[in-house]
Design a protein around this motif. Structure first.
Motif, PDB file in Angstrom:
ATOM      1  N   VAL A 110       0.874  -1.174   0.000  1.00 37.36           N
ATOM      2  CA  VAL A 110       0.000   0.000   0.000  1.00 37.36           C
ATOM      3  C   VAL A 110       0.911   1.224   0.000  1.00 37.36           C
ATOM      4  N   LYS A 116      -1.641   5.928   3.195  1.00 38.02           N
ATOM      5  CA  LYS A 116      -1.161   4.536   3.139  1.00 38.02           C
ATOM      6  C   LYS A 116      -1.261   3.814   4.480  1.00 38.02           C
ATOM      7  N   THR A 118      -3.501   4.378   6.839  1.00 40.59           N
ATOM      8  CA  THR A 118      -4.924   4.098   7.048  1.00 40.59           C
ATOM      9  C   THR A 118      -5.382   2.932   6.186  1.00 40.59           C
ATOM     10  N   CYS A 119      -5.018   2.962   4.912  1.00 40.67           N
ATOM     11  CA  CYS A 119      -5.485   1.903   3.999  1.00 40.67           C
ATOM     12  C   CYS A 119      -4.826   0.563   4.301  1.00 40.67           C
ATOM     13  N   THR A 186      -2.569   5.047  -3.357  1.00 40.88           N
ATOM     14  CA  THR A 186      -3.622   5.883  -2.797  1.00 40.88           C
ATOM     15  C   THR A 186      -3.600   7.316  -3.286  1.00 40.88           C
ATOM     16  N   ARG A 222      -5.976   4.954  -7.356  1.00 35.84           N
ATOM     17  CA  ARG A 222      -6.942   6.026  -7.173  1.00 35.84           C
ATOM     18  C   ARG A 222      -7.124   6.767  -8.489  1.00 35.84           C
TER      19      ARG A 222
END
Length: 232
Positions: A110, A116, A118-119, A186, A222
């Motif tokens: 990620v 990054k 958070t995801c 992201t 994204r």
């Protein structure tokens, strides 16, 4: 293995220390000039930790020393790293260790300028909630996960991929060492101008990361102009 982390209070270092402990290795660490909340967090890991750098901190049967890359830790005058080298012990960085240890896992990296942590935490949480004993490396403390780093027993591994360089003597981005089979990108906004003075230089590692995916790999991007540009 017996692994010592010099600079264990770094977010990434602490996560990798937890991952290696969960994998069954003996882990210890040290750092200095550390204050709450990170000092409190590290003390809660249940690892042997010293709050000053000293060659005496190194276990007698040490196999690997992982050296932090910050200005106060990453130089050649780090007394613990110097002592390890004098003993013939390998000195490495946490991205190198992670890349080697997870080479045969199904790695989802990620990456991105922001979002990054958070995801990556969300992906790890979803897998855990579905009963998948995945591993993960998250460079932030998530209230939804029991640890910032975990080895796990399933093939799946979630790795927060940092674009910052490995260290002063290794200008590769950390995520370049992570062997992704899947990638979540992201965001892309110029950052870290001290090592990437132009946006083109900042984009370059992300371009290489996308092109490092195997032919059967998966990239989730994204819908943003800069992200579309590097994927073009």
């Amino acid at each position: 293995m017996n692994i010592h982390f010099t600079g264990i209070a770094g977010a990434g270092m602490a996560a990798v220390a937890q991952m290696m402990q969960d994998a069954g290795h003996a882990v210890s660490g040290s750092d200095h000039d550390v204050f709450p909340p990170m000092s409190t967090f590290v003390e809660g890991l249940g690892l042997p930790v010293a709050w000053r750098l000293d060659a005496a901190n190194l276990p007698a049967d040490l196999d690997v020393l992982v050296q932090g890359a910050s200005a106060k830790l990453g130089g050649d005058d780090n007394v613990e790293a110097r002592a390890a080298r004098e003993r013939g012990v390998r000195v490495t960085t946490f991205p190198e260790l992670v890349g080697e240890a997870t080479r045969n896992r199904i790695n989802t990296v990620v990456a991105g300028s922001f979002g990054k942590s958070t995801c990556a935490a969300l992906a790890a949480y979803v897998l855990r909630s579905c009963g998948v004993d995945a591993g993960w490396l998250v460079g932030a403390i998530s209230p939804s996960l029991p640890a910032t780093g975990r080895w796990g027993r399933s093939p799946e591994m979630i790795l927060e991929g940092d674009e910052y360089i490995v260290g002063p003597n290794d200008r590769r981005s950390k995520f370049a060492l992570y062997h992704p089979r899947r990638l979540l990108l992201t965001s892309l906004v110029h950052d870290h101008v001290n090592v990437f003075p132009t946006f083109a230089e900042y984009e370059a590692p992300f371009r290489r990361l996308l092109r490092s995916l195997p032919s059967e790999g998966l990239a989730v991007l994204r819908d943003h102009p800069a992200v579309r540009e590097v994927a073009g």
